[in-house]
Each structure stands twice: as structure tokens, then as C-alpha cells.
Design a protein around this motif. Structure first.
Motif, mmCIF file in Angstrom:
data_model
loop_
_atom_site.group_PDB
_atom_site.id
_atom_site.type_symbol
_atom_site.label_atom_id
_atom_site.label_comp_id
_atom_site.label_asym_id
_atom_site.label_seq_id
_atom_site.Cartn_x
_atom_site.Cartn_y
_atom_site.Cartn_z
ATOM 1 N N ALA A 35 -20.432 -16.556 -8.009
ATOM 2 C CA ALA A 35 -19.660 -16.077 -9.164
ATOM 3 C C ALA A 35 -20.178 -16.702 -10.462
ATOM 4 N N ASP A 36 -20.567 -17.984 -10.395
ATOM 5 C CA ASP A 36 -21.147 -18.691 -11.543
ATOM 6 C C ASP A 36 -20.303 -18.486 -12.801
ATOM 7 N N TYR A 37 -19.007 -18.721 -12.663
ATOM 8 C CA TYR A 37 -18.078 -18.487 -13.769
ATOM 9 C C TYR A 37 -17.696 -19.820 -14.408
ATOM 10 N N PRO A 38 -17.974 -20.014 -15.703
ATOM 11 C CA PRO A 38 -17.538 -21.242 -16.384
ATOM 12 C C PRO A 38 -16.019 -21.234 -16.536
ATOM 13 N N TYR A 39 -15.367 -22.141 -15.850
ATOM 14 C CA TYR A 39 -13.908 -22.104 -15.698
ATOM 15 C C TYR A 39 -13.235 -23.019 -16.722
ATOM 16 N N ILE A 40 -12.485 -22.444 -17.626
ATOM 17 C CA ILE A 40 -11.663 -23.119 -18.637
ATOM 18 C C ILE A 40 -12.447 -24.241 -19.350
ATOM 19 N N ASP A 41 -12.245 -25.507 -18.940
ATOM 20 C CA ASP A 41 -12.889 -26.630 -19.638
ATOM 21 C C ASP A 41 -14.414 -26.574 -19.589
ATOM 22 N N ASP A 42 -14.944 -25.858 -18.611
ATOM 23 C CA ASP A 42 -16.405 -25.763 -18.508
ATOM 24 C C ASP A 42 -17.016 -25.161 -19.765
ATOM 25 N N ASN A 43 -16.276 -24.307 -20.447
ATOM 26 C CA ASN A 43 -16.818 -23.629 -21.624
ATOM 27 C C ASN A 43 -17.165 -24.616 -22.736
ATOM 28 N N TRP A 44 -16.206 -25.466 -23.115
ATOM 29 C CA TRP A 44 -16.501 -26.397 -24.210
ATOM 30 C C TRP A 44 -17.410 -27.535 -23.750
ATOM 31 N N ARG A 45 -17.315 -27.903 -22.462
ATOM 32 C CA ARG A 45 -18.194 -28.972 -21.984
ATOM 33 C C ARG A 45 -19.657 -28.527 -22.011
ATOM 34 N N SER A 46 -19.925 -27.311 -21.530
ATOM 35 C CA SER A 46 -21.300 -26.831 -21.514
ATOM 36 C C SER A 46 -21.809 -26.555 -22.930
ATOM 37 N N LEU A 47 -20.903 -26.182 -23.846
ATOM 38 C CA LEU A 47 -21.302 -25.907 -25.229
ATOM 39 C C LEU A 47 -21.774 -27.176 -25.936
ATOM 40 N N SER A 48 -21.046 -28.270 -25.709
ATOM 41 C CA SER A 48 -21.357 -29.513 -26.422
ATOM 42 C C SER A 48 -21.917 -30.598 -25.517
ATOM 43 N N ALA A 49 -22.145 -30.249 -24.221
ATOM 44 C CA ALA A 49 -22.545 -31.264 -23.229
ATOM 45 C C ALA A 49 -21.555 -32.411 -23.254
ATOM 46 N N GLY A 50 -20.285 -32.056 -23.448
ATOM 47 C CA GLY A 50 -19.230 -33.046 -23.650
ATOM 48 C C GLY A 50 -18.738 -33.687 -22.373
ATOM 49 N N THR A 51 -18.089 -34.825 -22.534
ATOM 50 C CA THR A 51 -17.557 -35.556 -21.380
ATOM 51 C C THR A 51 -16.036 -35.696 -21.523
ATOM 52 N N ALA A 52 -15.581 -36.684 -22.253
ATOM 53 C CA ALA A 52 -14.152 -36.906 -22.535
ATOM 54 C C ALA A 52 -13.339 -37.223 -21.293
ATOM 55 N N TRP A 53 -13.992 -37.577 -20.183
ATOM 56 C CA TRP A 53 -13.243 -37.912 -18.974
ATOM 57 C C TRP A 53 -12.633 -39.306 -19.062
ATOM 58 N N ALA A 54 -13.269 -40.203 -19.780
ATOM 59 C CA ALA A 54 -12.762 -41.575 -19.858
ATOM 60 C C ALA A 54 -11.341 -41.596 -20.408
ATOM 61 N N GLY A 55 -11.055 -40.742 -21.379
ATOM 62 C CA GLY A 55 -9.717 -40.667 -21.941
ATOM 63 C C GLY A 55 -8.692 -40.128 -20.977
ATOM 64 N N GLN A 56 -9.146 -39.526 -19.882
ATOM 65 C CA GLN A 56 -8.255 -39.040 -18.833
ATOM 66 C C GLN A 56 -8.149 -40.031 -17.676
ATOM 67 N N GLY A 57 -8.708 -41.222 -17.866
ATOM 68 C CA GLY A 57 -8.689 -42.223 -16.810
ATOM 69 C C GLY A 57 -9.701 -41.958 -15.715
#
Length: 502
Positions: A35-57
């Protein structure tokens, strides 16, 4: 036919068990990869190569992608992380199989497979970024259960570090660890462990979980945003809120039991009840004092409601309760409990009879492929909608030169018409998909549009839609307004799927 029967009933070596789990795991995730579907958060993460997991513990998720991509960010490298997680999970399930069954057969492997074939885990695996990390958290808690070493210090420290690692990947995996501890108690009672060995297990697991929590609290937890750790308000009827949360979880789990799934799981439950009777007999026939038998029996009985409560587990006690399918990782342990008890019931009757456990597994595999097709339909719809919206903006000079275009936050359960039949026959698919929006602002850069942002708390785009201004663009799904140098995209309410005529 005789050779085939021998294959299904003979003892398997570690290599063959690992190969069985690897094939079974990959077969289950193939639909998601295709399916190769970017699911919800995948969209902004792949756009900016973002992480932001540390703030989620979830600091270790961030470190995992830093190491895997040789960078300090997270470029999209799907499906490599999922394939790595699949290899690790195959090894973990192999370890757990030999931990439960020193001489395993194919049917023994089937007992543990629901840890991956958990229908609600499909939502976790839908995330191209978070899915592999969630799977690795499962791997860590499984090894925390199976680790054995003569040194008492290592027997305490290593599982504790694994628990901390699991929490740093995904905190909900703690429910799986606690559920597997309950299964350890049942296994000990059935295998006639000595009383001292059995009750010491409880102390060991509490100690390991406590130290694991302490290690997590000084490694990943300090990076967490404090608003994510707020518990229920104990001054405002917390028991009522807890009851409401449990009711919402039961309502979502009930979506799974529809059509043939109801009958399959009804038979599985019946077999598990017979297995419970066999387990009870094992406790009664122990060469032990009456008091110890009673205590062991009561603890075994209590494990069932505890494992059931752990379907959502710790998430029930947080003020910001998340009822998403990705939080129901504990449902996997409940399935393993049913499979384990059913195996106890079927194996003494005939050595090949436990192979019937393949039937509910096939049902869950079928659900995976149905969900994969729904993701494909969603991907097709989202891509066509993105092309349409990108074309409409690019075709109007006032829009592509606008300072900013605000995209309305609009939700509806009726966008995905192409999957209406699947949703009707398998209601749980809609819950798993959990997508009730038309378009995300971070999708537009894929079409070369960079001036579109999501509206914020003021909901300025939504308010413009209520003012009655003439739209610059009128589409089947949306209207685009232009006021001065600012544009506003407002979604139309789609026709409910239930009213469509085929």
C-alpha cells in the motif's frame, strides 16, 4: 499424506522455528508495504525528516532513526525499518516459543503468533515511522521475559534495561510485559513448578519492572512534555471516568466480532474454557498444602481479568485518554492467553488437533489483507485529491502567489466511498484506518504548493466558509476563497456512504 502429518507434529529445531515466524511475520505485513501509504504523522515527518519523539517520552525511537539513517534527523527509509523489526520479532518469538515449549511443534508456534497477528496492531504498523519502533518495543519486552542467566544480578539488571528500552520505544508495550508475566504464572502452575520457584517469579517481575521504570525515568522520561503525563483528576470522580474509558475500549474491541469472526472466536473461547479446566485440575493435583493450592488457584483466576484490563492498561488512567487501536497492544496477550489455554485443551485429545488454532490466525491474516486494500484505496483517493487541489491552486495566479492559504480542519467518516463495502462487512476496518480528514496541509508540498498551512485555533478558514463569500474555486469536495492576499480552503460535507445507491 503421512509425511505431511509428520511435518506438522514433529519437533522443530530453532532454525526452522525462526524461519516459520519470519515467513508468517512478512506475510502479515506485505499488504502494508504494498500500500505504501504515508499514515497521518508520516506526512510531516517525511516532509521535514522530523523526529520529535523525545518530547513524547520515546527517546530511543529517535536514536534508532538517527543510527539507522546516519544523521541527526529521520529521512524516510521505509520499509527498511519494518524489515529490520520483522527480523528482530522473528528471533524474539523463537526465543519465547522455546521458553514455553522446550520441544516445540508447529502448533506450539501458533500459540505465540498472535503477539504479531493482533488485529489492532495493524494501526501501529500503518505508521511507516512509528510502526517499526512499536514492534521493537514488543521485541524488548519479549526478551525481558525470556532472558535467563545464572547470575542473579544480571537476571535482574538485563530485563530491567530491556523494559526501559521498550518504554523508550513505546510506553504502551508495558501492558504486554505485564500480560506476559501473568501468562508466566499460568505456565508455572500448569508445568507444576515448585511453590518457591512460582512465587519468587512474582517478586522477580515486580523488581525488574520497578528498576526498568527507574532507568526509564532517568533516561527518556526527562525529555517528555509534561502535559503528556497527566493522570486522571482524582478530585473529579476518577472512577466514573475510568468506567467510561473501559466502556469505550469495549465498544471498539466489539467492532472486531462481526460475521464469521464472532463464530471463530466463540469456538476459541470455548476451547480456552476447557483448557482452563485442565489447568485447574493440574493445580488441584499438585503435591502441596491446601493453602498453597488455594493461593495459586486464586492468582491464576485473577490473571484473566488482569490480562483483559491490560488490553488498554495504563492508558486508561491518563487524563488525555487515547482510544485509538494503536494503544490496544495488550489485546495480543489476551489472544495468546486464549491460544495457550486452547492448546492445553486440544493437545491431549490428538497431537495434530491444536493445528486448528491456524483458523483464527487465518481470519486475522485475512483482516490484514482487507486492511491493506483499504489503505490502497485511501492512498489512491488522497493522491487524486492532492492532484486536484494542487492543480486548482497552480491554475490561479492569485492563489499560488497568495501570502498564505489556510486549510480548514474538517472531519467526516464519509470521504472514502471506495471502501464502503469493506467497512460494512468488517466494521473494525474503519476503526483501524482512523482517518476522517480530507487533506493535510503537509501533503501540498508533494504537489509543489508551499504556501498552504493548516488553520489554527482561530479556525479562520472555517469561519470564512460560513460568511457566504463567493468562492474563487468550486470543486466537488472543497471551495477555495480569496480575501486580499490570503486564501482559504473549506471542505464540503460529503454524502454519507450509507445513503449512496449502487
Amino acid at each position: 499424506m503421512g509425511r505431511l502429518g509428520d511435518f506438522f507434529s514433529k519437533e522443530l529445531g530453532r532454525r526452522r522455528v525462526w524461519l516459520f515466524f519470519l515467513i508468517a511475520i512478512l506475510i502479515y505485513v506485505i499488504p502494508l508495504i504494498l500500500a505504501d501509504y504515508p499514515y497521518i504523522d508520516d506526512n510531516w515527518r517525511s516532509l521535514s525528516a522530523g523526529t520529535a519523539w523525545a518530547g513524547q517520552g520515546r527517546l530511543f525511537t529517535e536514536l534508532f532513526y538517527n543510527l539507522l539513517t546516519f544523521s541527526d534527523a529521520a529521512p524516510n527509509i521505509f520499509p527498511l525499518p519494518l524489515l529490520i523489526a520483522a527480523l528482530a520479532m522473528a528471533s524474539a518469538l523463537t526465543s519465547l516459543t522455546f521458553h514455553y515449549y522446550p520441544q516445540p511443534t508447529i502448533s506450539c508456534c501458533l500459540v505465540l503468533l498472535p503477539l504479531w497477528y493482533n488485529p489492532f496492531f495493524l494501526q501501529n504498523l500503518s505508521y511507516q515511522y512509528d510502526g517499526p519502533a512499536n514492534a521493537l518495543s514488543l521485541v524488548a519486552v519479549i526478551y525481558a521475559i525470556t532472558f535467563r542467566h545464572p547470575s542473579r544480578i544480571l537476571q535482574w539488571l538485563v530485563p530491567a534495561f530491556l523494559i526501559a528500552l521498550a518504554l523508550g520505544f513505546y510506553q504502551v508495550s508495558l501492558n504486554v510485559f505485564l500480560g506476559l508475566c501473568c501468562l508466566e504464572l499460568l505456565r508455572g502452575a500448569n508445568d507444576n513448578w515448585a511453590w518457591r520457584q512460582w512465587y519468587e517469579l512474582i517478586g522477580w517481575k515486580f523488581a525488574q519492572a520497578g528498576l526498568g521504570g527507574l532507568i526509564y525515568s532517568v533516561t527518556a522520561y526527562p525529555y517528555m512534555n509534561r502535559d503528556r503525563a497527566l493522570l486522571l483528576n482524582w478530585a473529579a470522580e476518577p472512577l466514573l471516568q475510568l468506567e467510561i474509558n473501559i466502556g469505550r475500549v469495549l465498544e471498539k474491541v466489539a467492532l472486531l466480532f462481526h460475521g464469521g469472526f464472532t463464530w471463530v472466536f466463540a469456538v476459541l473461547l470455548l476451547c480456552a474454557l476447557v483448557g482452563s479446566a485442565r489447568l485447574a485440575r493440574s493445580v488441584i493435583e499438585r503435591h502441596d498444602t491446601g493453602l498453597r493450592k488455594i493461593v495459586m488457584g486464586l492468582v491464576c483466576v485473577l490473571t484473566v481479568p488482569v490480562v483483559t484490563l491490560l488490553v488498554s492498561g495504563a492508558a486508561l488512567f491518563f487524563r488525555d485518554f487515547n482510544e485509538g487501536a494503536r494503544t490496544l497492544m495488550g489485546f495480543a496477550v489476551l489472544l495468546v492467553l486464549l491460544f495457550y489455554l486452547s492448546h492445553l485443551a486440544l493437545a491431549p485429545i490428538h497431537e495434530r488437533l491444536p493445528l486448528l488454532l491456524a483458523v483464527p490466525l487465518l481470519a486475522m491474516l485475512s483482516l490484514s489483507y482487507a486492511y491493506g486494500r483499504v489503505l490502497t484505496v485511501q492512498n489512491t483517493f488522497a493522491s487524486s485529491a492532492l492532484f486536484s487541489l494542487g492543480h486548482d491552486i497552480a491554475a490561479q495566479r492569485q492563489l499560488y502567489e497568495a501570502k498564505r492559504i489556510y486549510l480548514a480542519v474538517s472531519y467526516s467518516d464519509h470521504w472514502l466511498v471506495g471502501a464502503a463495502g469493506s467497512f460494512k462487512q468488517m466494521p473494525v476496518l474503519h476503526y483501524l484506518l482512523n482517518i476522517n480528514f480530507f487533506m493535510l496541509a503537509e501533503n501540498l508540498p508533494k504537489a509543489g504548493i508551499t504556501n498552504v498551512v493548516a488553520e489554527r485555533a482561530r479556525r479562520n478558514a472555517t469561519l470564512v466558509g460560513y460568511q457566504g463569500y463567493p468562492p474563487l474555486v468550486e470543486s466537488q469536495f472543497y471551495r477555495i476563497y480569496l480575501l486580499g492576499d490570503y486564501g482559504f480552503i473549506v471542505m464540503k460535507e460529503p454524502t454519507p456512504i450509507t445513503t449512496l445507491q449502487w
